[in-house]
Design an enzyme around this catalytic site. Structure first.
Site: not given
Ligand code: EPZ
Length: 431
Positions: A116, A402, A310, A22-23, A121, A92, A332
């Site tokens: 979420c 999802r 995840d 998915k990701n 996020r 999102r 995370i």
């Molecule tokens: C991706 O989300 C995945 N989703 C998530 O999978 C996964 O849990 C996550 O990466 C971490 O591996 C998709 O790829 C669609 P991040 P993403 O930006 O990109 C912080 C699932 O279950 N952050 O890597 O949104 C954030 O708060 C889903 O399949 C900032 O601070 O995650 C988090 O603590 C859930 N500022 C960390 O970084 C930003 O601008 C990692 O978030 C962006 C992120």
């Protein structure tokens, strides 16, 4: 609304093929907006998130044709820069189109995505990266307006308080591939899904160096062409099925379990004394039937190649039946523990101290009606239901749909007593 009824106690045996990741698929579908030529994306997982992304692509003006066999043909000849709140609100991850629209059209209007249940996020790093590329960004009435008419390559440090950002990296990559000059993304995400996106962008004519490393160098090109690309298998689904074999004491061969995608997870499985055998580079066989004992482990989630957040909830279900104390710390999403109170309803003894779940494992789980709250928490509840005595009713199964294609069908084929029913068929429990 659908529910899953699980009658626990069955050992799961057999082989299972995981679906496309998915990701990886979501940013890859967004990347088709970067060219006016047709792209064919194969191994698209049939998930509600894939459908949601298709709706967004079609809203932007792309023509999406289902070729059958999990292959989609997408042609984004004439597209518009604005994405509707209604669609972004539902998923999102649609934020992934922001980079592609900015890269292709040099302008975009994206509703600010909400948070979420697993966390806030934020997208401050996405915005920071686009500004470094020379975008003028305003935000009003919940809409981010991007003017990328003066974009130039730049050096961008994309790390945040919790390390790298996965969709932030994909957004900046997709904005940079058509931006004149050279862009260096430092502290880029190294997840296999990002590597898969890079492979597709390179097939489209993008110039990217450092794929798989935290330092990506992009040399902008004028135009990208169409391509054919097959999405990598879903490592999170693969890990979930390996845990199904461990928790039920079964013998499952998981096709699509790529060892190099699952290093940290397999290391913890090994530490927990779960026997498994790497059959080849894309298949792993778990031998829960040969388990002599369960060993508690300590887990801390980290960006790849660290332990994936995840798979944290799913691993907690195994630790709940493992005698001893396991500590599971989320670096995370510090409050990604919505599965804990529901596992508690089934008899698990887990307490939360800040970002750490303290699992006092070894209790016998008993089936109960439980509520899914997010995608991976739902999988943890299903895992617990597979091993619990009696019936478990997992409600709000739309969370599961999802990210897991045909989950209950795949489990039933492995011997699980699991069926999807309407919630009207649930026994009434007096609270
Ligand atoms: C991706 O989300 C995945 N989703 C998530 O999978 C996964 O849990 C996550 O990466 C971490 O591996 C998709 O790829 C669609 P991040 P993403 O930006 O990109 C912080 C699932 O279950 N952050 O890597 O949104 C954030 O708060 C889903 O399949 C900032 O601070 O995650 C988090 O603590 C859930 N500022 C960390 O970084 C930003 O601008 C990692 O978030 C962006 C992120």
């Amino acid at each position: 609304m659908d529910v899953l009824r699980i009658r626990g106690g069955k050992k799961l045996n057999g082989t299972v093929q995981v679906s496309g990741a998915k990701n990886a698929c979501l940013p890859i579908l967004a990347a088709t907006l970067l060219t006016d030529e047709p792209c064919i994306v194969r191994n698209v997982p049939l998930l509600s998130d894939s459908t949601a992304m298709r709706k967004i692509l079609e809203h932007q003006g792309a023509v999406v044709e289902d070729l059958g066999g999990n292959a989609w043909k997408i042609c984004a000849k004439n597209i518009i820069p604005a994405t509707p709140y209604e669609l972004v609100r539902k998923m999102r991850a649609s934020i992934c189109v922001m980079g592609a629209l900015t890269g292709r059209l040099k302008t975009a209007e994206i509703p600010y995505p909400g948070g979420c249940v697993i966390g806030q996020r934020p997208i401050d790093l996405h915005i920071k990266g686009l500004k470094k590329l020379g975008c003028e960004i305003t935000q009003d009435a919940g809409v981010i307006r991007i003017d990328g008419s003066a974009m130039r390559g730049a050096y961008i440090f994309l790390g945040g308080r919790n390390g790298s950002t996965v969709t932030g990296t994909s957004n900046i990559l997709m904005a940079a591939v058509l931006t004149p000059g050279t862009t260096q993304i430092d502290c880029a995400a190294c997840e296999p899904e990002i590597q898969d996106l890079c492979e597709m962008l390179i097939k489209m004519g993008a110039k990217i160096k450092g794929v798989g490393s935290p330092k990506l160098t992009v040399t902008g090109v004028k135009k990208l062409h169409g391509c054919e690309h097959s999405v990598i298998p879903d490592r999170i689904e693969a890990g979930t099925f390996l845990l199904c074999g461990a928790i039920t004491g079964g013998d499952i061969t998981v096709h699509g379990a790529v060892r190099e995608h699952l290093g940290a997870f397999l290391d913890k499985l090994n530490e927990a004394k779960v026997p498994f055998e790497v059959i080849d580079e894309t298949s792993i066989r778990v031998r829960g039937d040969l388990m002599k004992t369960f060993v508690p482990v300590d887990i801390v989630t980290f960006p790849h190649p660290g332990f994936p957040t995840d798979l944290q909830a799913q691993f907690s279900a195994l630790m709940a039946i493992t005698p001893g104390i396991s500590l599971i710390t989320e670096r995370i999403y510090p409050n990604r523990f919505m599965h804990v109170p529901e596992l508690g309803r089934m008899g698990a003894s887990i307490s939360i101290e800040g970002a750490t779940a303290i699992v006092k494992g070894g209790t016998k789980l008993s089936g109960a009606p439980v509520m899914a709250s997010d995608l991976r928490a739902s999988a943890a509840l299903v895992l617990a239901g597979l091993v619990a005595d009696g019936e478990t009713w997992v409600q709000r199964v739309y969370h599961l749909d999802r990210g897991y294609e045909g989950f209950e069908k795949k489990l039933a084929r492995l011997g699980a007593d699991i069926v999807r029913l309407d919630d009207s068929q649930m026994p009434r429990y007096d609270d």
